[in-house]
Design an enzyme around this catalytic site. Sequence first.
Site, PDB file in Angstrom:
ATOM      1  N   ASP A 184      43.557  91.718  29.829  1.00 31.01           N
ATOM      2  CA  ASP A 184      42.985  92.762  28.981  1.00 31.01           C
ATOM      3  C   ASP A 184      41.634  93.125  29.580  1.00 31.01           C
ATOM      4  O   ASP A 184      40.690  92.324  29.521  1.00 31.01           O
ATOM      5  CB  ASP A 184      42.822  92.239  27.549  1.00 31.01           C
ATOM      6  CG  ASP A 184      42.224  93.270  26.598  1.00 31.01           C
ATOM      7  OD1 ASP A 184      41.801  94.349  27.061  1.00 31.01           O
ATOM      8  OD2 ASP A 184      42.166  92.982  25.384  1.00 31.01           O
ATOM      9  N   VAL A 185      41.525  94.307  30.172  1.00 29.67           N
ATOM     10  CA  VAL A 185      40.294  94.657  30.878  1.00 29.67           C
ATOM     11  C   VAL A 185      39.113  94.863  29.938  1.00 29.67           C
ATOM     12  O   VAL A 185      37.969  94.983  30.394  1.00 29.67           O
ATOM     13  CB  VAL A 185      40.476  95.907  31.779  1.00 29.67           C
ATOM     14  CG1 VAL A 185      41.519  95.651  32.857  1.00 29.67           C
ATOM     15  CG2 VAL A 185      40.809  97.149  30.948  1.00 29.67           C
ATOM     16  N   LYS A 242      36.267 109.519  33.856  1.00 27.77           N
ATOM     17  CA  LYS A 242      36.791 109.634  35.215  1.00 27.77           C
ATOM     18  C   LYS A 242      35.730 110.130  36.192  1.00 27.77           C
ATOM     19  O   LYS A 242      35.774 109.807  37.383  1.00 27.77           O
ATOM     20  CB  LYS A 242      38.029 110.525  35.225  1.00 27.77           C
ATOM     21  CG  LYS A 242      39.219 109.894  34.508  1.00 27.77           C
ATOM     22  CD  LYS A 242      39.578 108.522  35.094  1.00 27.77           C
ATOM     23  CE  LYS A 242      40.792 107.903  34.455  1.00 27.77           C
ATOM     24  NZ  LYS A 242      41.173 106.605  35.071  1.00 27.77           N
ATOM     25  N   TYR A 296      37.734 111.320  28.161  1.00 32.86           N
ATOM     26  CA  TYR A 296      38.501 111.007  29.362  1.00 32.86           C
ATOM     27  C   TYR A 296      37.826 111.588  30.602  1.00 32.86           C
ATOM     28  O   TYR A 296      37.655 110.888  31.613  1.00 32.86           O
ATOM     29  CB  TYR A 296      39.914 111.562  29.232  1.00 32.86           C
ATOM     30  CG  TYR A 296      40.803 111.250  30.411  1.00 32.86           C
ATOM     31  CD1 TYR A 296      41.382 109.995  30.548  1.00 32.86           C
ATOM     32  CD2 TYR A 296      41.069 112.208  31.386  1.00 32.86           C
ATOM     33  CE1 TYR A 296      42.214 109.696  31.631  1.00 32.86           C
ATOM     34  CE2 TYR A 296      41.891 111.916  32.471  1.00 32.86           C
ATOM     35  CZ  TYR A 296      42.459 110.669  32.591  1.00 32.86           C
ATOM     36  OH  TYR A 296      43.268 110.376  33.663  1.00 32.86           O
ATOM     37  N   ASN A 339      43.361 100.325  38.136  1.00 34.28           N
ATOM     38  CA  ASN A 339      44.201 101.412  37.652  1.00 34.28           C
ATOM     39  C   ASN A 339      44.259 101.508  36.130  1.00 34.28           C
ATOM     40  O   ASN A 339      44.585 102.564  35.595  1.00 34.28           O
ATOM     41  CB  ASN A 339      45.623 101.221  38.203  1.00 34.28           C
ATOM     42  CG  ASN A 339      46.631 102.129  37.527  1.00 34.28           C
ATOM     43  OD1 ASN A 339      46.652 103.330  37.764  1.00 34.28           O
ATOM     44  ND2 ASN A 339      47.460 101.545  36.675  1.00 34.28           N
TER      45      ASN A 339
END
Length: 265
Positions: A67-68, A164, A160, A94
């Site tokens: 779990d990042v 990014k 988002y 990713n």
Amino acid sequence: MTPTDPEDLADRTAFVTGGSQGIGREIARTLAREGANVAVAARSDAIHDVAAEIDDRGGDALAVRTDVTDEESVRSAIESTVEAFGGLDVLVNNAGIAGPTAPVEDVTVAEWEETMDVNVTGMFRTTKHAAEHLRESDAGRVVNISSISGKRPLENRTPYTASKMAVIGFTRTLAFELGDDGVTVNAVCPGATKGPRIEAVIEEQAAELGVSYEEAKRRVFTDDAALGELVEPDDVADMVAYLASDAADHITAQDVNVTAGSVWY
């Protein structure tokens, strides 16, 4: 498509977050095909299916529940990978979520923070705990998955898009931080890529715009692409494999587009 020598990544170990589905699954499979030992890292039980598929094809894979958003989970997963394979050479960051599709005034703070925690801070956590092992490798590589949204605006997707764009800044800075130890750090910026995640985003865009699924897909994602179509997951995976290979020894601090021609900068 095979961008590198089939044995180019032999005896190297890769850790792939978000490896249980979509682009991450394809990256894990491709790196294994190129000869790497692969740790398939994600929260989903599907990591075991991906690892079993790689093993069945003659590769060597380890399913590591990760779990990042949990630093202890990340630390433990990296340690398990190093113990199993004797080191770590390639980190593929990713793992990510799409976040909400809504005007900024309708986005909650919780939605914003969740998107940043997975897409940016999660990447920091994995890199923090992988860095010492990558520095020790003779061919250390970090490949961060950003997005076309890291290059251009995407309406009603502020969390988002901001996350990014942050990935690109993280990539460029990290390349200089790790460069003295011969570790290359690059980002791949996929365009809209076929799979369940983009289908959900298109459905949300269609609802927001009041148009059909196909109209939203065309208007938001394919109209401005030179090839007029979505990207295939294996296109992204092949670029990751190339950047992880010896062929990309002197490519670092770059953000590489795989977008069917919708971004050229």
